[in-house]
Design an enzyme around this catalytic site. Structure first.
Site, PDB file in Angstrom:
ATOM      1  CD1 TRP A 114      -2.225  -2.214   1.655  1.00 48.18           C
ATOM      2  CD2 TRP A 114      -2.934  -1.192  -0.201  1.00 48.18           C
ATOM      3  NE1 TRP A 114      -3.211  -2.987   1.087  1.00 48.18           N
ATOM      4  CE2 TRP A 114      -3.656  -2.392  -0.042  1.00 48.18           C
ATOM      5  CE3 TRP A 114      -3.197  -0.387  -1.318  1.00 48.18           C
ATOM      6  CZ2 TRP A 114      -4.634  -2.807  -0.957  1.00 48.18           C
ATOM      7  CZ3 TRP A 114      -4.178  -0.789  -2.221  1.00 48.18           C
ATOM      8  CH2 TRP A 114      -4.875  -1.973  -2.032  1.00 48.18           C
ATOM      9  CG  ASP A 185      -3.366   3.872   4.030  1.00 44.97           C
ATOM     10  OD1 ASP A 185      -4.408   3.661   4.673  1.00 44.97           O
ATOM     11  OD2 ASP A 185      -3.091   3.263   2.964  1.00 44.97           O
ATOM     12  CE  LYS A 209      -8.958  -3.326   3.264  1.00 37.90           C
ATOM     13  NZ  LYS A 209      -7.911  -2.403   2.944  1.00 37.90           N
TER      14      LYS A 209
HETATM   15  C1  LIG Z   1      -7.275  -1.902   1.588  1.00 40.57           C
HETATM   16  C2  LIG Z   1      -6.255  -0.852   1.749  1.00 40.57           C
HETATM   17  C3  LIG Z   1      -6.119   0.225   0.845  1.00 40.57           C
HETATM   18  C4  LIG Z   1      -6.944   0.330  -0.405  1.00 40.57           C
HETATM   19  O1  LIG Z   1      -8.288   0.454  -0.154  1.00 40.57           O
HETATM   20  P1  LIG Z   1      -9.270   0.823  -1.360  1.00 40.57           P
HETATM   21  O2  LIG Z   1     -10.470   1.342  -0.651  1.00 40.57           O
HETATM   22  O3  LIG Z   1      -9.505  -0.440  -2.136  1.00 40.57           O
HETATM   23  O4  LIG Z   1      -8.603   1.838  -2.199  1.00 40.57           O
HETATM   24  C5  LIG Z   1      -5.175   1.176   1.100  1.00 40.57           C
HETATM   25  N1  LIG Z   1      -4.384   1.104   2.175  1.00 40.57           N
HETATM   26  C6  LIG Z   1      -4.468   0.089   3.059  1.00 40.57           C
HETATM   27  C7  LIG Z   1      -3.555   0.071   4.245  1.00 40.57           C
HETATM   28  C8  LIG Z   1      -5.403  -0.913   2.875  1.00 40.57           C
HETATM   29  O5  LIG Z   1      -5.503  -1.925   3.750  1.00 40.57           O
END
Ligand SMILES: *Cc1c(COP(=O)(O)O)cnc(C)c1O
Length: 374
Positions: A114, A185, A209
């Site tokens: 990511w 993030d 998540k």
């Molecule tokens: C799942 C995830 C993303 C991407 O999520 P999307 O909503 O599909 O863009 C980005 N960063 C992390 C840490 C993730 O777990």
């Protein structure tokens, strides 16, 4: 009819534990509450997904949701909370577009999939560099501070607190050397443990998540950082100042995901808050890692201090057994354990909604499976 037959209890469905990395499981009590009011929300005679995002009922819902989130994460008034549509990855573009002026650059810790993608997007749009790269170690650890490299004219630094694919976490917040805004993030670990928002200029998390179904990304941004946002050119929908000025209602927000997020925040409050979840999450992850470390069949490729509490990644020392392991696990009601295609192996995601019973069901299965193979 015999007494026994007439009182036959309704057969309860087999318990399924869902280890999906995302969209991930949500607490059964939350799902039941949603089901119960699905067709008639707040006695309006319509569903929550059928009301205007400008109605007083929806406004009240979001006022409460934001108040709850601010309490859960101790977010002061100096931060804006934005409720944005779109995937978490949209922020990979929004962040450089808002905060990277000509002649400036941004630094990224690359510790897994990511953060690698976030850096690539920043470089696609503006100028950005890598502070440290864990890929040399196969993302088995976070590079030590002695290897971090900061360059001149750095407008912000950026990291991914939990790498969902590689199962790696920053055990501590990486503090930049100078007074450079820190951006994180937190898509896969927000609300799983407390953190000090005052360390950050901006934090964001996709909902799917640990919060709600997909479609919502929550951005928490300090007003001072927001004031440094560029005057353009930024696509209007990606312009944080415009979203903040419109209380996230510039366009129609993902109302269903926001409603689910509100339900999730109430659930976390009722469970005792983020500190209680932290203890639970640590115990869950520890239980699984202990079994892996004690076993001769299972192996965790991530070094101990950096192991994720949310996404436990492991391999079988006999890789040819992995398909059988996954197939038998699924038959035992343990679903979505297949590792991400980039790294293979097995991954058990243990977000807030996963109960300890689910982890115990998994470890029991793993013990039985290992015994039958030896
Ligand atoms: C799942 C995830 C993303 C991407 O999520 P999307 O909503 O599909 O863009 C980005 N960063 C992390 C840490 C993730 O777990």
């Amino acid at each position: 009819m015999s007494q026994q037959m007439s009182q036959q209890p309704k057969k309860s469905p087999k318990t399924i534990y869902n280890f999906s990395a995302g969209p991930a499981m949500l607490p059964p009590t939350v799902m039941q509450a949603v089901r119960d009011e699905w067709l008639d929300w707040q006695n309006l005679g319509v569903s929550v997904v059928e009301v205007s995002h400008r109605s007083p009922e929806y406004a009240a819902l979001m006022t409460q949701a934001e108040a709850d989130l601010r309490v859960l994460l101790s977010i002061p008034d100096t931060y804006h909370v934005l409720w944005l549509g779109g995937a978490a990855r949209m922020q990979f573009a929004s962040i450089p577009l808002n905060f990277l002026a000509h002649g400036q650059q941004a630094g990224y810790w690359v510790t897994g999939t990511w953060s690698e993608l976030a850096l690539a997007e920043a470089q696609h749009l503006k100028k950005a560099y890598c502070i440290a790269n864990a890929q040399d170690s196969g993302c088995a650890q976070i590079p030590p501070q002695s290897e971090w490299r900061f360059e001149d004219n750095t407008a912000y630094v950026y990291y991914t607190s939990n790498e969902t694919v590689h199962g790696v976490r920053f055990a501590e917040v990486p503090k930049p050397t100078k007074n450079i805004p820190l951006i994180a993030d937190m898509s896969s670990d927000i609300l799983s443990e407390p953190f000090n928002i005052n360390d950050f200029g901006l934090v964001f998390a996709g909902s799917q998540k640990n919060i709600a179904p997909p479609g919502l990304t929550i951005v928490i941004v300090h007003q001072d950082l927001l004031n440094t946002a560029l005057d353009g050119p930024i696509p209007t929908m990606l312009d944080y100042r415009i979203q903040a000025a419109h209380q996230s209602l510039y366009a129609t927000p993902p109302t269903f995901s926001c409603y689910m997020a509100a339900k999730m925040f109430s659930w976390i409050k009722a469970e005792g808050g983020v500190g209680v979840l932290q203890q639970r999450n640590h115990a869950k992850a520890q239980c699984l890692y202990d079994l892996i470390d004690a076993s001769s069949l299972y192996h965790c490729p991530v070094e101990k201090p950096y192991r994720s509490w949310m996404n436990v990644r492991f391999n079988l020392r006999k890789p040819e057994l992995e398909p059988l392991f996954l197939e038998q696990a699924a038959r035992a009601g343990l679903r979505a354990l297949k590792g991400h295609k980039q790294v293979g192996g097995v991954r058990a995601s243990l977000y807030n909604a996963m109960p300890m019973e689910g982890v115990e069901a998994l470890t029991n299965f793993m013990c039985d499976f290992a015994r039958l193979q030896s």
